[in-house]
Design a protein around this motif. Structure first.
Motif, mmCIF file in Angstrom:
data_model
loop_
_atom_site.group_PDB
_atom_site.id
_atom_site.type_symbol
_atom_site.label_atom_id
_atom_site.label_comp_id
_atom_site.label_asym_id
_atom_site.label_seq_id
_atom_site.Cartn_x
_atom_site.Cartn_y
_atom_site.Cartn_z
ATOM 1 N N UNK A 18 104.066 98.652 59.454
ATOM 2 C CA UNK A 18 102.913 98.395 60.318
ATOM 3 C C UNK A 18 101.854 97.580 59.574
ATOM 4 N N UNK A 19 101.623 97.920 58.315
ATOM 5 C CA UNK A 19 100.680 97.139 57.508
ATOM 6 C C UNK A 19 101.134 95.687 57.416
ATOM 7 N N UNK A 20 102.409 95.518 57.158
ATOM 8 C CA UNK A 20 102.960 94.169 56.999
ATOM 9 C C UNK A 20 102.784 93.349 58.268
ATOM 10 N N UNK A 21 102.993 93.977 59.415
ATOM 11 C CA UNK A 21 102.820 93.282 60.690
ATOM 12 C C UNK A 21 101.361 92.856 60.882
ATOM 13 N N UNK A 22 100.425 93.728 60.530
ATOM 14 C CA UNK A 22 99.010 93.351 60.637
ATOM 15 C C UNK A 22 98.650 92.246 59.639
ATOM 16 N N UNK A 23 99.266 92.274 58.461
ATOM 17 C CA UNK A 23 99.015 91.221 57.472
ATOM 18 C C UNK A 23 99.575 89.882 57.951
ATOM 19 N N UNK A 24 100.724 89.913 58.624
ATOM 20 C CA UNK A 24 101.282 88.695 59.217
ATOM 21 C C UNK A 24 100.316 88.157 60.272
ATOM 22 N N UNK A 25 99.797 89.066 61.093
ATOM 23 C CA UNK A 25 98.866 88.674 62.148
ATOM 24 C C UNK A 25 97.570 88.076 61.612
ATOM 25 N N UNK A 26 97.151 88.519 60.429
ATOM 26 C CA UNK A 26 95.895 88.026 59.839
ATOM 27 C C UNK A 26 96.093 86.734 59.044
ATOM 28 N N UNK A 27 97.365 86.344 58.841
ATOM 29 C CA UNK A 27 97.656 85.156 58.042
ATOM 30 C C UNK A 27 97.728 85.420 56.553
ATOM 31 N N UNK A 28 97.672 86.706 56.166
ATOM 32 C CA UNK A 28 97.716 87.048 54.741
ATOM 33 C C UNK A 28 99.098 86.861 54.152
ATOM 34 N N UNK A 29 100.138 86.863 55.006
ATOM 35 C CA UNK A 29 101.506 86.722 54.527
ATOM 36 C C UNK A 29 102.364 86.118 55.631
ATOM 37 N N UNK A 30 103.391 85.383 55.236
ATOM 38 C CA UNK A 30 104.392 84.899 56.186
ATOM 39 C C UNK A 30 105.756 85.366 55.695
ATOM 40 N N UNK A 31 106.726 85.355 56.593
ATOM 41 C CA UNK A 31 108.092 85.744 56.239
ATOM 42 C C UNK A 31 108.942 84.485 56.217
ATOM 43 N N UNK A 32 109.536 84.209 55.053
ATOM 44 C CA UNK A 32 110.409 83.056 54.888
ATOM 45 C C UNK A 32 111.804 83.581 54.598
ATOM 46 N N UNK A 91 114.062 86.315 54.275
ATOM 47 C CA UNK A 91 113.783 87.742 54.104
ATOM 48 C C UNK A 91 112.715 87.975 53.030
ATOM 49 N N UNK A 92 111.989 86.920 52.661
ATOM 50 C CA UNK A 92 110.985 87.004 51.597
ATOM 51 C C UNK A 92 109.573 86.945 52.162
ATOM 52 N N UNK A 93 108.669 87.650 51.489
ATOM 53 C CA UNK A 93 107.264 87.680 51.876
ATOM 54 C C UNK A 93 106.487 86.678 51.040
ATOM 55 N N UNK A 94 105.925 85.690 51.700
ATOM 56 C CA UNK A 94 105.169 84.649 51.002
ATOM 57 C C UNK A 94 103.685 84.846 51.312
ATOM 58 N N UNK A 95 102.891 85.263 50.313
ATOM 59 C CA UNK A 95 101.456 85.484 50.555
ATOM 60 C C UNK A 95 100.754 84.187 50.925
ATOM 61 N N UNK A 96 99.788 84.307 51.828
ATOM 62 C CA UNK A 96 98.973 83.163 52.214
ATOM 63 C C UNK A 96 97.579 83.329 51.639
#
Length: 200
Positions: free
Chosen positions: A33-47, A49-54
């Protein structure tokens, strides 16, 4: 409140049909759930299967801000499933403490005796009502995460999420919870076999 906090409240308001939600299962789902909110905020993207911080956006929630700070910023970036296991370590306890501190949860004694076990339950707050409204509206992300921990209809399908990255996170949560259950079952079998060995 965040998706993770909404999920925590929903697990208390709608316990599973057979038993309470396991702390390990819930911790994995909270990390998702945290990860989904971080994706929504632009803090991270999924490339893949990897998490790329923004960028590091300003986040109003302390636990979500802590999650953003713990993203692996150096390549090779962390896999989604690795994040769930690392971030999920004792995460349900951290959320319970934070929600109690915010006045969203209260403790009360269960049973007739004064020395009965403490039970945590949600307080009637705007946060709880918001979580309930998301649940009643069958908000896809919240219901998909809840189903992973046995609340509502358990399903491996993730319809209506509308975002590949979010879909990947929800699928990883379901996989991690199933893996945890397999570990539990293996330990139960091993313990039973050990006990039978000693009984002769």
């Amino acid at each position: 409140m965040t998706t993770a906090k909404d999920l925590f409240v929903i697990t208390l308001d709608h316990p599973g049909p057979e038993h309470a939600v396991g702390q390990g299962d819930l911790s994995l789902a909270l990390a998702g759930a945290e990860l989904i909110d971080l994706i929504g905020s632009g803090a991270v993207t999924v490339d893949g299967d990897r998490l790329v911080p923004g960028e590091s956006p300003t986040l109003d929630d302390q636990l979500l801000g802590e999650a953003a700070e713990r993203l692996t910023r150096q390549p090779p970036h962390e896999r989604v499933e690795e994040w769930l296991w690392r971030r999920g370590q004792d995460l349900s306890a951290a959320y319970q403490a934070a929600l109690e501190e915010d006045g969203e949860l209260t403790r009360k004694r269960s049973g007739l005796l004064s020395f009965g076990k403490d039970v945590v339950e949600p307080v009637d707050t705007p946060g709880r009502r918001r979580a309930a409204a998301r649940w009643e509206a069958q908000e896809p992300v919240l219901t998909a995460l809840a189903s992973a921990v046995g609340i509502g209809e358990r399903s491996d399908e993730t319809p209506g999420l509308g975002d590949e990255a979010v879909t990947a996170v929800v699928a990883a949560v379901h996989d991690a919870v199933m893996e945890l259950e397999a570990v539990r079952q293996r330990r139960t079998i091993e313990n039973s076999a050990f006990a039978n060995l000693w009984r002769g």
